[in-house]
Design a protein around this motif. Structure first.
Motif, PDB file in Angstrom:
ATOM      1  N   ALA A 336       1.204  -1.088   0.045  1.00  0.00           N
ATOM      2  CA  ALA A 336      -0.274  -0.120   0.096  1.00  0.00           C
ATOM      3  C   ALA A 336       1.032   1.531   0.175  1.00  0.00           C
ATOM      4  O   ALA A 336       0.457   2.212  -0.189  1.00  0.00           O
ATOM      5  N   ARG A 337       2.059   1.015   0.409  1.00  0.00           N
ATOM      6  CA  ARG A 337       3.289   2.340   0.422  1.00  0.00           C
ATOM      7  C   ARG A 337       2.828   3.050   1.533  1.00  0.00           C
ATOM      8  O   ARG A 337       2.271   4.322   0.613  1.00  0.00           O
ATOM      9  N   LEU A 338       2.462   2.285   2.532  1.00  0.00           N
ATOM     10  CA  LEU A 338       2.193   3.967   3.789  1.00  0.00           C
ATOM     11  C   LEU A 338       3.409   4.170   4.037  1.00  0.00           C
ATOM     12  O   LEU A 338       4.751   3.631   4.268  1.00  0.00           O
ATOM     13  N   SER A 339       2.881   5.651   3.834  1.00  0.00           N
ATOM     14  CA  SER A 339       4.219   6.876   4.437  1.00  0.00           C
ATOM     15  C   SER A 339       4.294   6.851   6.106  1.00  0.00           C
ATOM     16  O   SER A 339       2.666   6.318   6.917  1.00  0.00           O
ATOM     17  N   THR A 340       4.955   7.265   6.523  1.00  0.00           N
ATOM     18  CA  THR A 340       5.389   7.687   7.808  1.00  0.00           C
ATOM     19  C   THR A 340       4.466   8.808   8.616  1.00  0.00           C
ATOM     20  O   THR A 340       3.635   8.374   9.601  1.00  0.00           O
ATOM     21  N   VAL A 341       4.097   9.470   7.946  1.00  0.00           N
ATOM     22  CA  VAL A 341       2.970  10.011   7.658  1.00  0.00           C
ATOM     23  C   VAL A 341       1.332   9.715   7.873  1.00  0.00           C
ATOM     24  O   VAL A 341       0.517  10.325   8.363  1.00  0.00           O
ATOM     25  N   SER A 342       1.179   9.125   6.903  1.00  0.00           N
ATOM     26  CA  SER A 342      -0.013   8.521   7.012  1.00  0.00           C
ATOM     27  C   SER A 342      -0.381   7.212   8.020  1.00  0.00           C
ATOM     28  O   SER A 342      -1.370   6.761   8.619  1.00  0.00           O
ATOM     29  N   LEU A 343       0.751   6.591   8.277  1.00  0.00           N
ATOM     30  CA  LEU A 343       0.774   5.653   9.146  1.00  0.00           C
ATOM     31  C   LEU A 343       0.476   6.246  10.698  1.00  0.00           C
ATOM     32  O   LEU A 343      -0.361   5.608  12.200  1.00  0.00           O
ATOM     33  N   GLU A 344       0.765   7.036  10.892  1.00  0.00           N
ATOM     34  CA  GLU A 344       0.272   8.037  12.277  1.00  0.00           C
ATOM     35  C   GLU A 344      -0.853   8.548  12.047  1.00  0.00           C
ATOM     36  O   GLU A 344      -0.837   9.038  13.226  1.00  0.00           O
ATOM     37  N   ASN A 347      -6.309   5.633  12.742  1.00  0.00           N
ATOM     38  CA  ASN A 347      -8.395   5.628  12.211  1.00  0.00           C
ATOM     39  C   ASN A 347      -7.620   4.926  11.022  1.00  0.00           C
ATOM     40  O   ASN A 347      -8.044   3.512  10.276  1.00  0.00           O
ATOM     41  N   LEU A 348      -6.851   5.308  10.221  1.00  0.00           N
ATOM     42  CA  LEU A 348      -6.189   4.592   9.106  1.00  0.00           C
ATOM     43  C   LEU A 348      -4.696   2.944   9.106  1.00  0.00           C
ATOM     44  O   LEU A 348      -5.874   2.156   8.493  1.00  0.00           O
ATOM     45  N   GLU A 349      -4.722   3.350  10.322  1.00  0.00           N
ATOM     46  CA  GLU A 349      -4.550   1.717  10.876  1.00  0.00           C
ATOM     47  C   GLU A 349      -5.120   0.654  10.956  1.00  0.00           C
ATOM     48  O   GLU A 349      -4.718  -0.005  11.271  1.00  0.00           O
ATOM     49  N   LYS A 350      -5.851   1.226  11.249  1.00  0.00           N
ATOM     50  CA  LYS A 350      -6.531   0.681  12.236  1.00  0.00           C
ATOM     51  C   LYS A 350      -7.575   0.114  11.196  1.00  0.00           C
ATOM     52  O   LYS A 350      -8.217  -1.337  11.290  1.00  0.00           O
ATOM     53  N   ILE A 351      -8.314   0.610  10.521  1.00  0.00           N
ATOM     54  CA  ILE A 351      -9.264   0.472   9.094  1.00  0.00           C
ATOM     55  C   ILE A 351      -8.280  -0.486   8.392  1.00  0.00           C
ATOM     56  O   ILE A 351      -8.383  -1.578   8.528  1.00  0.00           O
ATOM     57  N   THR A 379      -9.376   8.125   4.409  1.00  0.00           N
ATOM     58  CA  THR A 379      -9.815   7.303   5.542  1.00  0.00           C
ATOM     59  C   THR A 379     -11.383   7.065   4.797  1.00  0.00           C
ATOM     60  O   THR A 379     -11.796   6.175   5.111  1.00  0.00           O
ATOM     61  N   ARG A 380     -12.010   7.787   4.050  1.00  0.00           N
ATOM     62  CA  ARG A 380     -13.346   7.103   3.395  1.00  0.00           C
ATOM     63  C   ARG A 380     -13.153   6.237   2.369  1.00  0.00           C
ATOM     64  O   ARG A 380     -14.200   5.168   2.697  1.00  0.00           O
ATOM     65  N   TYR A 381     -12.528   6.482   1.467  1.00  0.00           N
ATOM     66  CA  TYR A 381     -12.092   5.676   0.768  1.00  0.00           C
ATOM     67  C   TYR A 381     -11.696   3.955   1.626  1.00  0.00           C
ATOM     68  O   TYR A 381     -11.918   3.017   1.364  1.00  0.00           O
ATOM     69  N   TRP A 382     -10.842   4.387   1.998  1.00  0.00           N
ATOM     70  CA  TRP A 382     -10.389   2.922   3.557  1.00  0.00           C
ATOM     71  C   TRP A 382     -12.067   2.357   3.488  1.00  0.00           C
ATOM     72  O   TRP A 382     -11.776   0.911   4.172  1.00  0.00           O
ATOM     73  N   ASN A 383     -12.255   2.386   4.023  1.00  0.00           N
ATOM     74  CA  ASN A 383     -13.926   2.506   5.242  1.00  0.00           C
ATOM     75  C   ASN A 383     -14.838   1.798   4.317  1.00  0.00           C
ATOM     76  O   ASN A 383     -15.435   1.104   4.492  1.00  0.00           O
ATOM     77  N   HIS A 384     -15.218   2.288   2.809  1.00  0.00           N
ATOM     78  CA  HIS A 384     -15.812   2.008   1.964  1.00  0.00           C
ATOM     79  C   HIS A 384     -15.734   0.239   1.232  1.00  0.00           C
ATOM     80  O   HIS A 384     -16.087  -0.333   1.394  1.00  0.00           O
ATOM     81  N   LEU A 385     -14.183   0.297   1.203  1.00  0.00           N
ATOM     82  CA  LEU A 385     -13.396  -1.166   0.763  1.00  0.00           C
ATOM     83  C   LEU A 385     -14.080  -1.680   1.793  1.00  0.00           C
ATOM     84  O   LEU A 385     -13.775  -2.640   1.553  1.00  0.00           O
ATOM     85  N   LEU A 386     -13.302  -1.878   3.684  1.00  0.00           N
ATOM     86  CA  LEU A 386     -13.687  -2.330   4.506  1.00  0.00           C
ATOM     87  C   LEU A 386     -14.820  -2.710   4.517  1.00  0.00           C
ATOM     88  O   LEU A 386     -15.176  -4.138   4.866  1.00  0.00           O
TER      89      LEU A 386
END
Length: 974
Positions: A336-344, A347-351, A379-386
């Protein structure tokens, strides 16, 4: 309206493409809609249906009526696209033939066509009927989503980055390196067992490429077995894998004798990937040649079936377990190429971790979903997929892994049709990127953006599918790609009745009348005659590909092309590669929709002039057509041709007027003619050429201006060029200075990466050959330059890695000019040949001396070969710190001392040289000395790595005490 949070409907790009075709026709004449209500009704249908496609894409999984509606809609869209393409093509052809002052003739032709046929009325009526059904199905409009975050072209993922298999790898590695195992006999068979998508093949790849494995075995071979288990085919494939050459044997006994002989003297490691067969007799037969291999030889198999493992195993099978949630998270994060910023973002990591849990520890599913979310931190996109309901669908509706199903659902719409197209190929088929891009282009799947060419866009699409794990790099072959079986099943499911693969007769369903894309696998048991028998009801087919047809596969359907060309009039892509074809019928010119035609490796003698009628043709492949001498005169009419491949086809000359093909992006070769219409000047107008080109028969260039008009220095897309003069023993006196001037004016752009010059007739090369401005050149080959008496100054080329020089009949000396040009004042301060890795000098009959300059030269040279230089005397470069392999042969007057090279692993000397061998490097693995009249060698050093020693026909001073023979020696010949 709610914002759409997924990649888009499969049919959306198709609707857009049909609208584009219609718009192109309407732009011809503003009054079309006033005169032809049918075109207006068709346009309204397309505008009306587009907005509800996204809703239908989701509902098709739970509502069979919606799925049926999408099938009917796609069928009607195919019909509309065919009809519009015919209208547009005929109008465009008319436009090229009409009086420039008469702009209305094209529109009158379209009017006449619509009035004279009822096809348009029937088609529009059908489409309107289908579109109206959307109201009964209660399909809703949905907004378009911004897909600007989609991933750019990316590099391929290295297998070494795979997480969670370290312990599995170490356990199997121990078995592979253990020569004292408890296996029966000399052969050990180690099975890796696990469900599909769990990572068996990936683990096998890690082991296959492990450095310890490479060092432990004399040779390795990788064979993908798959569901079709034929002892003859598997044995043949094993032979080809370990020899890297084709095998033409078909008799099982001869094959096994050949394989047994190849395996009997060396320790081997063979991987049999994706094995399904559990028949003991088949395995017993297959393994017979392997039984007498050198002790420690190993076979590694991967299989989903424990019964297969129990039949073949000599040690307990290694069963792969599902990955832990934490390992899956690491795999997911990487893809997913998660950057350090996104991993902070907690909510994104939990999803993300919740998404990973839904993959049930299956690495393939984790990779695919990671690829879908690659570069997106919404986050909306990730939630929609989940929370998508597709996770909960029964496998009875779509029989694929839920995580892969949802990965497909979230693919951008422009990728879905490209992905589904791959279902035309058999499982385990080895994709060529370039071939697939050209087929996608022919099917109008590529959507150009800005100034990017269709080829560039196709390359980005391909890289996205790789990054999302829908395609994977081949385990051993560079530039080849494969599709995992589960992903292939997904593509087949999504393709439905519109795609048909003729492979197995016993399992084949009847070809659906809606089929638009056909392929025939010659390695299967589906007779071509069966496919030909239904061509009459498949007249709207767009694709026919003949696959896996080799010379050893029996084939007796020589009349197939005539039947197909007479029935399949809407073809856009046609491949008869390797077909037993000697002539192409004139009816080929009636396939006005054709964009892609592959006649490579056929026996065709000529092409009909009707080929010029193929206005839409983009790709024409004619490579290795050994009996084809001329192309049709009408070639100049193929105005939309972008790729012409005539490599290894012995054309006498090019047809006249090639300069008219201004859309050409790739031209493999140009054979210079003597007539005004096919001289080298024709190349001047082809400004968009890319990749490689060979210019042949340069002896037909008679003056400098012709060479200059080719404008080779302006073609910045060319990265590889071959300049070739034909050899002619009876040629008249050559003006050497004129030859030099001609070659000077053929100077390519400095973007060049590879240069080959054959048969050049001048005595000296122009300054650009070897000029340091060519900073990208990595490979140079000079062959047959018989009059040249001086080598170019290659020493200053900063990126040159491979240099080959052969058949120079006038060269007597190699000196300082080889390292730097005469104007290089500070050259001694910089390395000479700084990146050169391989140097080969062969067949130099007059070469007498190599004045080696012992200063900062050849710092990275790893392989040096000098052969058939009978006049060469003196010594060779002595300071070669990186040399690994040295081969000297048939240099009878050469008296020299082997250079001190601590990294050398192979030394081969033969053909009557006077050699002085001093201290040999301890890493030496192979030493061969043969046919030398005077050899001085005292080999008492410790050669602990030596595996092969051969000494023959040496007259003096070879001393190798028995006490010094290393334990590693496996082959000794004296």
């Amino acid at each position: 309206m709610a914002e759409k949070l997924y990649g888009g409907a499969y049919l959306s790009p198709f609707v857009d493409a049909v609208l584009d075709n219609l718009t192109s026709i309407l732009e011809e004449d503003d009054s079309f809609l006033e005169r032809n209500n049918l075109l207006g009704r068709l346009q309204n249908c397309l505008y009306d249906v587009g907005p509800v496609l996204d809703d239908a894409e989701l509902k098709q999984f739970t509502d069979k009526k919606v799925k049926k509606w999408l099938v009917d809609l796609q069928d009607a869209l195919f019909m509309a696209d065919d009809l519009l393409d015919e209208l547009f093509t005929k109008s465009a052809i008319a436009a090229t033939q009409r009086d420039p002052g008469n702009s209305s003739s094209g529109s009158r032709l379209v009017d006449s066509y619509i009035e004279d046929t009822g096809d348009m009325e029937k088609l529009v009526g059908t489409l309107e009927s289908v579109v109206r059904r959307k109201n009964y199905l209660r399909l809703k409009e949905s907004a378009k989503v911004d897909m600007s975050w989609r991933i750019p072209s990316t590099c391929l993922v290295e297998p070494s980055e795979i997480r969670g298999r370290e312990e599995d790898k170490e356990a199997i590695l121990k078995l592979l390196l253990d020569d004292d195992d408890d296996a029966d006999g000399d052969l050990s068979v180690i099975p890796i067992v696990g469900m599909g998508g769990i990572g068996k093949t990936t683990l096998a790849q890690l082991l296959y490429h492990d450095d310890k494995v490479k060092e432990n075995f004399d040779f390795r071979g990788w064979v993908c077995v798959s569901e079709e288990f034929d002892v003859v085919k598997v044995t043949k494939t094993v032979i080809e894998a370990i020899t890297s050459s084709s095998c033409n044997l078909t008799d099982l006994n001869l094959l096994q004798l050949d394989l047994k002989e190849k395996l009997s003297r060396q320790k081997f490691f063979i991987v049999l990937d994706d094995v399904w067969n559990e028949n003991y007799d088949d395995w017993n037969t297959l393994l017979k040649p392997f039984q007498k291999g050198v002790k420690g030889s190993k076979i590694l198999i991967t299989t989903r079936n424990k019964n297969v493992a129990s039949v073949v195993q000599t040690v307990s099978p290694h069963e792969l377990s599902l990955l832990s949630d934490e390992d899956c998270w690491l795999v997911f994060s990487k893809h997913a190429r998660l950057s350090t910023v996104s991993l902070e973002n907690p909510n994104l990591e939990k999803i993300g971790r919740d998404i990973v849990k839904k993959c049930d520890g299956l690495p393939l599913a984790v990779q695919a979903l990671g690829g879908i979310l690659r570069g997106n931190s919404d986050t909306r996109y990730w939630n929609h997929l989940l929370k998508s309901e597709i996770w909960e669908l029964s496998n009875d509706i779509i029989n694929v892994v839920p995580a892969l199903r949802i990965s497909y659902y979230f693919l951008p719409s422009y990728l879905k049709q490209c992905f589904v197209y791959c279902s035309l190929y058999p499982k385990d088929y080895e994709f060529s990127k370039d071939e697939l891009l050209l087929l996608w282009m022919a099917e109008n799947f590529l959507q150009p953006v800005g100034k990017k060419t269709m080829e560039e866009v196709g390359g980005e699409y391909f890289d996205e599918l790789i990054a999302r794990s829908f395609l994977q790099p081949h385990s051993t072959w560079e530039n080849k790609f494969v599709m995992h079986d589960l992903v292939h099943d997904l593509a087949m499911t999504c393709g439905g009745e519109f795609y048909f693969r003729a492979e197995e007769l016993r399992n084949a369903v009847e070809v659906d009348i809606k089929a638009r894309h056909l392929s025939h696998n010659a390695k299967g048991n589906y007779p071509m005659s069966n496919l030909l028998g239904v061509c009459d009801r498949l007249k709207h087919t767009r694709t026919f590909l003949e696959l896996n047809l080799n010379e050893w596969i029996p084939f007796n359907m020589e009349n197939a092309p005539c039947i197909m060309l007479s029935q399949l009039r809407y073809l856009r892509a046609l491949s008869f590669k390797r077909f037993p074809l000697e002539s192409v019928p004139d009816s080929i010119g009636e396939l006005i929709h054709l964009r892609y035609l592959d006649l490579s490796l056929t026996d065709i003698v000529a092409l009909p002039e009707s080929l010029g009628n193929l206005y839409n043709l983009q790709t024409l492949k004619l490579n290795f057509c050994r009996k084809l001498k001329m192309l049709p005169v009408a070639m100049k009419d193929l105005l939309n041709l972008r790729h012409l491949d005539i490599s290894e086809t012995p054309l006498d000359e090019m047809p006249k007027g090639m300069s008219k093909l201004k859309n050409l992006q790739f031209l493999s070769g140009y054979v210079v003619g003597k007539r005004e219409e096919n001289k080298i000047t024709e190349l001047g107008a082809l400004a968009n050429l890319h990749k490689s080109i060979s210019i042949l028969k340069l002896e037909n260039v008679v003056n400098i201006s012709e060479a200059l008009e080719a404008r080779m220095s302006d073609k910045d897309g060319i990265d590889s060029i071959t300049l070739s003069w034909s050899s002619n023993e009876e040629e008249t006196t050559v003006d050497s200075e004129m030859e030099r001037e001609i070659l000077d004016k053929l100077r390519p752009h400095t973007n060049l990466k590879e240069l080959r010059i054959n048969g050049y007739r001048g005595t000296r090369f122009p300054d650009w050959v070897g000029h340091s401005s060519y900073h990208n050149i990595t490979k140079i080959t000079l062959d047959g330059c018989r009059s040249c008496c001086m080598l170019p100054s290659f020493g200053q080329l900063p990126s040159l890695k491979h240099l080959s020089i052969s058949n120079f009949e006038s060269l007597e000396s190699v000196g300082a000019e080889f390292y730097f040009n005469k104007n290089g004042e500070s050259c001694l301060e910089t390395p000479q040949f700084p990146m050169l890795e391989t140097l080969s000098i062969q067949s130099m009959r007059c070469w007498k001396e190599w004045r080696s300059l012992e200063f900062n030269g050849f710092p990275r040279l790893g392989h040096l070969t000098i052969r058939e230089c009978p006049m060469l005397r003196g010594d060779l470069p002595n300071h070669l710190p990186s040399l690994q392999s040295l081969q000297i042969s048939h240099c009878k007057q050469l008296s020299w001392c082997v250079p001190r090279s601590p990294a050398m692993t192979s030394l081969r000397i033969g053909g009557g040289n006077e050699v002085r061998i001093g201290e040999l490097p301890s890493l030496l693995r192979e030493l061969s000395i043969a046919g030398n009249h005077h050899v001085e060698a005292i080999m008492h050093m410790q050669l602990s790595c030596l595996t092969s020693l051969s000494i023959a026909d040496c007259s003096s001073h070879i001393w190798f005490p028995v006490s010094s023979i290393p334990a590693s020696l496996q082959k000794l010949t004296i």
